[in-house]
Design an enzyme around this catalytic site. Structure first.
Site, mmCIF file in Angstrom:
data_model
loop_
_atom_site.group_PDB
_atom_site.id
_atom_site.type_symbol
_atom_site.label_atom_id
_atom_site.label_comp_id
_atom_site.label_asym_id
_atom_site.label_seq_id
_atom_site.Cartn_x
_atom_site.Cartn_y
_atom_site.Cartn_z
ATOM 1 N N GLU A 80 1.831 -86.166 -45.671
ATOM 2 C CA GLU A 80 0.612 -85.808 -44.950
ATOM 3 C C GLU A 80 -0.267 -87.422 -45.010
ATOM 4 O O GLU A 80 -0.184 -87.947 -46.114
ATOM 5 C CB GLU A 80 -0.461 -84.800 -45.407
ATOM 6 N N LEU A 82 -3.720 -89.245 -44.825
ATOM 7 C CA LEU A 82 -5.099 -88.971 -45.004
ATOM 8 C C LEU A 82 -5.787 -90.197 -45.058
ATOM 9 O O LEU A 82 -5.470 -91.284 -45.451
ATOM 10 C CB LEU A 82 -5.311 -88.305 -46.577
ATOM 11 N N ASP A 174 -1.519 -90.565 -64.357
ATOM 12 C CA ASP A 174 -1.852 -91.928 -64.011
ATOM 13 C C ASP A 174 -2.929 -92.022 -63.219
ATOM 14 O O ASP A 174 -3.191 -92.574 -62.109
ATOM 15 C CB ASP A 174 -0.471 -92.263 -63.205
#
Length: 269
Positions: A80, A82, A174
């Site tokens: 997706e 964003l 991370d």
């Protein structure tokens, strides 16, 4: 690889880190984000897709992984798209992270190995957190440093984990400022994970590297779930892993910071 093989059109290069080639594209009328690299990165993309799915299942906002695999001589990850804004709600980010950390397991590790940057990250299950951090995190990085010609004096620094028995929390793995952002309206988003179940302090510690997050983030996290005593010492042990990884990936520019952290840890024993 031709973009048409993935059913995408209008692929435009965008920034997305220093490892992969990244594009904003369109697929079936929907904006998507595409990562490409050599076919040898297929396992890294599979692990990243699994990590994104785990973050979303834990209630975090993260890009939805759509597809991954190989096409021709290339590996790809499609997710997706964003659109990020320049600023956002860091208090909401702290609260979201605390809620994610309440997703817990019985052991430390993950069902598969994954990657920290481009470095393989071992995740075989351990009952003991101290054992996991020694054998799955510090020792592989120290061995890699030795292969790179760097012999580091590491006194028994994992002794700092004696009598520290955290619950295994779902970690981003991370979590520095480059792997969090905000969408329109200020809502926080996490991405580029290296997930596993571990001590939640390890995520918080990394947020303090490379510039740190604003105070509102830490205040909101503490309000949601206070950190136990001793974090101020243990955070340097957790950040040693990431500093060693940067040393192994990018060279001697990080050697001074690694040695300074080792001195801090030796003084704390």
């Amino acid at each position: 690889m031709k973009f048409e093989q993935l059913g995408i059109t209008d692929a435009q290069p965008v920034s997305g880190g220093c490892i992969h080639r990244c594009y904003r594209a369109v697929r079936a009328g929907r904006a998507v984000f595409l990562k490409l690299n050599d076919a040898r990165f297929a396992e890294a993309f599979a692990a990243e897709a699994e990590g994104l799915a785990a973050l979303r299942a834990a209630g975090c906002t993260a890009p939805e992984p759509l597809a991954h695999g190989t096409a021709g001589d290339s590996a790809f990850l499609l997710m997706e798209f964003l659109s990020f804004s320049g600023s956002g709600d860091f208090a909401a980010l702290g609260g979201m992270l605390a809620a994610m950390h309440r997703q817990q397991a019985q052991r430390f590790g993950w069902a598969r190995d994954n990657f920290i940057g481009s470095t393989p990250q071992e995740n075989a299950w351990c009952e003991s957190w101290a054992q996991f951090w020694r054998d799955r995190r510090l020792q592989p990085q120290l061995a890699l440093a030795r292969r790179n010609g760097l012999a580091l004096d590491t006194p028994n620094v994992e002794k700092l984990l004696e009598r520290h028995e955290p619950q295994p929390s779902l970690l981003h793995g991370d979590l520095w400022s480059g792997n969090a952002g905000f969408i329109a309206g200020g809502a926080p988003v996490l991405f580029d994970p290296a997930v596993y179940y571990g001590d939640r302090e390890a995520d918080l510690a990394m947020t303090e590297l490379f510039g740190g997050f604003p105070r509102a983030f830490y205040s909101a996290y503490e309000a949601a779930w206070p950190l136990p005593a001793g974090y101020a010492k243990r955070k340097h042990l957790y950040n040693l892993y990431h500093l060693l990884n940067h040393l192994n990936l990018f060279g001697g520019g990080y050697l001074r910071q690694v040695k300074a952290t080792l001195r801090l840890l030796a003084d704390a024993l």
